[in-house]
Enzyme design. Structure first.
Site, PDB file in Angstrom:
ATOM      1  N   GLU A 212       0.829  -1.206   0.000  1.00  0.00           N
ATOM      2  CA  GLU A 212       0.000   0.000   0.000  1.00  0.00           C
ATOM      3  C   GLU A 212       0.865   1.257   0.000  1.00  0.00           C
ATOM      4  O   GLU A 212       0.537   2.248  -0.662  1.00  0.00           O
ATOM      5  CB  GLU A 212      -0.941  -0.017   1.201  1.00  0.00           C
ATOM      6  CG  GLU A 212      -1.986  -1.122   1.108  1.00  0.00           C
ATOM      7  CD  GLU A 212      -2.881  -1.206   2.319  1.00  0.00           C
ATOM      8  OE1 GLU A 212      -4.108  -1.229   2.152  1.00  0.00           O
ATOM      9  OE2 GLU A 212      -2.355  -1.259   3.451  1.00  0.00           O
TER      10      GLU A 212
ATOM     11  N   GLU B 209      -3.694  -9.631   3.621  1.00  0.00           N
ATOM     12  CA  GLU B 209      -4.425  -9.358   4.867  1.00  0.00           C
ATOM     13  C   GLU B 209      -5.502 -10.406   5.186  1.00  0.00           C
ATOM     14  O   GLU B 209      -5.645 -10.794   6.362  1.00  0.00           O
ATOM     15  CB  GLU B 209      -5.050  -7.959   4.815  1.00  0.00           C
ATOM     16  CG  GLU B 209      -4.082  -6.813   5.084  1.00  0.00           C
ATOM     17  CD  GLU B 209      -3.330  -6.341   3.863  1.00  0.00           C
ATOM     18  OE1 GLU B 209      -2.720  -5.264   3.920  1.00  0.00           O
ATOM     19  OE2 GLU B 209      -3.327  -7.063   2.848  1.00  0.00           O
TER      20      GLU B 209
END
Length: 257
Positions: A108, A128
């Site tokens: 990210e 995740e």
């Protein structure tokens, strides 16, 4: 700074994530150190490009889950995860020099940059869901906008790790270089950017980002003259210096204003 290093040379600030023993996983204090370093870059008139890289064999393995369990979660700084994910107010270019794993929040962080230069051994992913989490640091939104939707959903839903060459083919990696050439390739990109007017570079980035909010190219171009970045560039000394230097057959002397 305990968990990052921040150095400035020749108009470039280089921020290095410096927890190599945990593949530069980000803990609570590191978020705030990054916020401060990025704030310094954004405010410095003589710093024009920011490079982000990692120390050791990883760029960033994302959040330090062990530290989060032991210490508890703390609020992110004003500009969000890693001090960059929600930094929508900085028109200067950010380059991610990805030297290894870029997973979860590390991916990210790279996606929030304008350019990603990846070593051949680098890999990317949003794993995740494998730990019961969701990539809420901009990864879901940026990846699905930066590459075709079906390819993005494939990465997101499978938690699959993608090598650098595939990232280049998909379109979220700008250039892939041999592992030993990452530093020189990054310097080459910085040098090419620094040749140009800082005002023009900042205006170009802002106009692109603002234009992407428009429903189409016609609307984006119609709104362009009223864009504050356009007006700042149009009224700048650099906008006059460029044509003047070209006509006089000399190298321009950019003022950055």
């Amino acid at each position: 700074m305990d968990f990052i290093t921040s150095e400035v040379a020749g108009g470039v600030r280089t921020i290095t994530l410096n927890r190599p023993e945990v593949l530069n996983a980000i803990n609570a204090d590191m978020h705030w150190e990054l916020e401060e370093a990025f704030n310094q870059f954004a405010a410095a008139p003589d710093e024009h490009v920011c490079v982000i890289t990692g120390n050791g064999r990883g760029f960033c393995a994302g959040s330090d889950l062990k530290a989060a369990v032991a210490e508890g979660r703390r609020p992110y700084p004003p500009h969000g995860y890693a001090g960059l994910i929600e930094r929508f107010d900085c028109p200067k270019p950010f380059i991610a020099a990805v030297n290894g794993l870029a997973l979860g929040g590390g991916f990210e962080l790279a996606l929030a940059c304008d350019i990603i230069i990846a070593a051949e051994s680098a890999s990317f992913g949003l794993p995740e869901p494998l730990v019961g989490a969701v990539a809420l640091g901009g990864g879901l939104h940026r990846l699905s906008r930066q590459i075709p939707l079906k390819q993005a959903m494939g990465m997101i839903l499978s938690s699959r790790r993608v090598p650098a060459e595939e990232g280049y083919r998909l379109g979220f990696v700008t250039e892939v270089v041999p592992d030993g050439d990452l530093a020189s390739a990054t310097q080459r990109w910085c040098t090419e950017i620094l040749r140009a007017s800082p005002v023009s570079i900042r205006a170009s980035k802002e106009i692109v980002m603002n234009g992407l909010k428009a429903p189409g190219i016609a609307a984006a171009m119609a709104a362009q003259p009223d864009d504050p970045a356009f007006q700042t560039w149009q009224n700048s000394e650099d906008a006059r210096e460029g044509p003047r230097a070209f006509a006089e057959k000399r190298k321009p002397e950019w003022k950055g204003c």
